[in-house]
Design a protein around this motif. Structure first.
Motif, mmCIF file in Angstrom:
data_model
loop_
_atom_site.group_PDB
_atom_site.id
_atom_site.type_symbol
_atom_site.label_atom_id
_atom_site.label_comp_id
_atom_site.label_asym_id
_atom_site.label_seq_id
_atom_site.Cartn_x
_atom_site.Cartn_y
_atom_site.Cartn_z
ATOM 1 N N VAL A 77 0.826 -1.209 0.000
ATOM 2 C CA VAL A 77 0.000 0.000 0.000
ATOM 3 C C VAL A 77 0.860 1.258 0.000
ATOM 4 O O VAL A 77 2.024 1.231 0.413
ATOM 5 N N LEU A 78 0.243 2.337 -0.455
ATOM 6 C CA LEU A 78 0.855 3.659 -0.435
ATOM 7 C C LEU A 78 -0.195 4.683 -0.037
ATOM 8 O O LEU A 78 -1.390 4.460 -0.239
ATOM 9 N N THR A 79 0.260 5.808 0.456
ATOM 10 C CA THR A 79 -0.643 6.915 0.725
ATOM 11 C C THR A 79 -0.960 7.601 -0.601
ATOM 12 O O THR A 79 -0.048 8.016 -1.314
ATOM 13 N N SER A 80 -2.246 7.728 -0.908
ATOM 14 C CA SER A 80 -2.670 8.448 -2.112
ATOM 15 C C SER A 80 -2.796 9.939 -1.803
ATOM 16 O O SER A 80 -2.404 10.784 -2.591
ATOM 17 N N GLU A 81 -3.357 10.258 -0.645
ATOM 18 C CA GLU A 81 -3.467 11.647 -0.192
ATOM 19 C C GLU A 81 -3.761 11.652 1.292
ATOM 20 O O GLU A 81 -4.257 10.675 1.838
ATOM 21 N N TYR A 82 -3.412 12.756 1.930
ATOM 22 C CA TYR A 82 -3.844 12.961 3.309
ATOM 23 C C TYR A 82 -3.814 14.433 3.649
ATOM 24 O O TYR A 82 -3.150 15.227 3.002
ATOM 25 N N LYS A 83 -4.575 14.760 4.656
ATOM 26 C CA LYS A 83 -4.687 16.124 5.151
ATOM 27 C C LYS A 83 -4.400 16.086 6.638
ATOM 28 O O LYS A 83 -4.781 15.139 7.315
ATOM 29 N N ILE A 84 -3.733 17.107 7.115
ATOM 30 C CA ILE A 84 -3.432 17.164 8.547
ATOM 31 C C ILE A 84 -3.790 18.541 9.091
ATOM 32 O O ILE A 84 -3.589 19.553 8.413
ATOM 33 N N ASN A 85 -4.353 18.559 10.275
ATOM 34 C CA ASN A 85 -4.600 19.794 11.011
ATOM 35 C C ASN A 85 -3.781 19.739 12.291
ATOM 36 O O ASN A 85 -3.944 18.823 13.094
ATOM 37 N N TYR A 86 -2.898 20.710 12.463
ATOM 38 C CA TYR A 86 -2.148 20.837 13.711
ATOM 39 C C TYR A 86 -3.024 21.638 14.676
ATOM 40 O O TYR A 86 -3.498 22.710 14.330
ATOM 41 N N VAL A 87 -3.234 21.108 15.871
ATOM 42 C CA VAL A 87 -4.112 21.804 16.814
ATOM 43 C C VAL A 87 -3.361 22.416 17.993
ATOM 44 O O VAL A 87 -3.885 23.311 18.643
ATOM 45 N N ARG A 88 -2.141 21.954 18.271
ATOM 46 C CA ARG A 88 -1.310 22.576 19.308
ATOM 47 C C ARG A 88 0.127 22.115 19.099
ATOM 48 O O ARG A 88 0.362 21.046 18.551
ATOM 49 N N PRO A 89 1.083 22.917 19.551
ATOM 50 C CA PRO A 89 2.487 22.505 19.449
ATOM 51 C C PRO A 89 2.736 21.246 20.289
ATOM 52 O O PRO A 89 2.132 21.062 21.346
ATOM 53 N N ALA A 90 3.613 20.410 19.791
ATOM 54 C CA ALA A 90 3.935 19.159 20.486
ATOM 55 C C ALA A 90 5.246 19.311 21.248
ATOM 56 O O ALA A 90 6.282 19.580 20.660
ATOM 57 N N PHE A 91 5.170 19.146 22.559
ATOM 58 C CA PHE A 91 6.376 19.051 23.379
ATOM 59 C C PHE A 91 6.055 18.139 24.545
ATOM 60 O O PHE A 91 4.965 18.167 25.092
ATOM 61 N N GLY A 92 6.999 17.273 24.872
ATOM 62 C CA GLY A 92 6.786 16.296 25.927
ATOM 63 C C GLY A 92 7.739 15.134 25.775
ATOM 64 O O GLY A 92 8.864 15.304 25.306
ATOM 65 N N GLU A 93 7.269 13.948 26.144
ATOM 66 C CA GLU A 93 8.116 12.759 26.156
ATOM 67 C C GLU A 93 8.011 11.911 24.891
ATOM 68 O O GLU A 93 8.989 11.348 24.444
ATOM 69 N N LYS A 94 6.784 11.786 24.345
ATOM 70 C CA LYS A 94 6.635 10.976 23.140
ATOM 71 C C LYS A 94 5.390 11.361 22.374
ATOM 72 O O LYS A 94 4.429 11.893 22.934
ATOM 73 N N LEU A 95 5.442 11.080 21.065
ATOM 74 C CA LEU A 95 4.278 11.214 20.200
ATOM 75 C C LEU A 95 3.582 9.865 20.129
ATOM 76 O O LEU A 95 4.247 8.822 20.093
ATOM 77 N N ILE A 96 2.264 9.886 20.094
ATOM 78 C CA ILE A 96 1.475 8.667 19.951
ATOM 79 C C ILE A 96 0.499 8.904 18.806
ATOM 80 O O ILE A 96 -0.337 9.810 18.878
#
Length: 139
Positions: A77-96
């Motif tokens: 599989v491959l990504t055909s398209e995607y959209k992302i909305n950032y809602v707040r800056p990320a800072f901390g220990e890990k992304l999930i």
């Protein structure tokens, strides 16, 4: 194929992605229609304001979307398209990154992903949300 085999195949695919290894991505959950990826936050993933770089957050969403789609469409599989909305800056220990399949047909899946940042106390905050179309390709 058992659940362990299903997870192991996905983990092998993740380990074959050199960029995923560079940022330290770990597969935490993988089952039909759902995936959870985690990325430990290190200094080399930050931008000048000490937030996780938007490209890393975007990568987390894109990769989780693709793994979710692959869980129903198969490994090619491959990504055909995607959209992302950032809602707040990320800072901390890990992304999930938690992704799930909204719809899956024979050749494409529409998936959504929420990316959270976890602090040292384990509290999670939403930092981005995305939706994408994943397509099956010939091998």
């Amino acid at each position: 194929m058992g659940n362990n085999d299903f997870f192991d195949r996905a983990e092998q695919a993740l380990k074959a992605q050199t960029f995923s290894q560079l940022v330290g991505t770990e597969l935490k959950e993988y089952k039909p229609g759902e995936v959870v990826l985690e990325i430990p936050i290190k200094d080399n993933l930050l931008q000048q304001h000490k937030f996780v770089h938007g490209g890393v957050v975007s990568y987390a969403a894109d990769n989780a979307l693709t793994f979710a789609g692959g869980s129903t469409l198969g490994p090619n599989v491959l990504t055909s398209e995607y959209k992302i909305n950032y809602v707040r800056p990320a800072f901390g220990e890990k992304l999930i990154a938690r992704a799930s399949v909204i719809y899956s047909g024979k050749r494409q899946a529409v998936c959504r992903c929420d990316v959270f940042v976890q602090d040292v106390e384990g509290e999670e905050k939403l930092c981005a949300t995305s939706q994408g179309t994943i397509v099956s390709v010939s091998s």
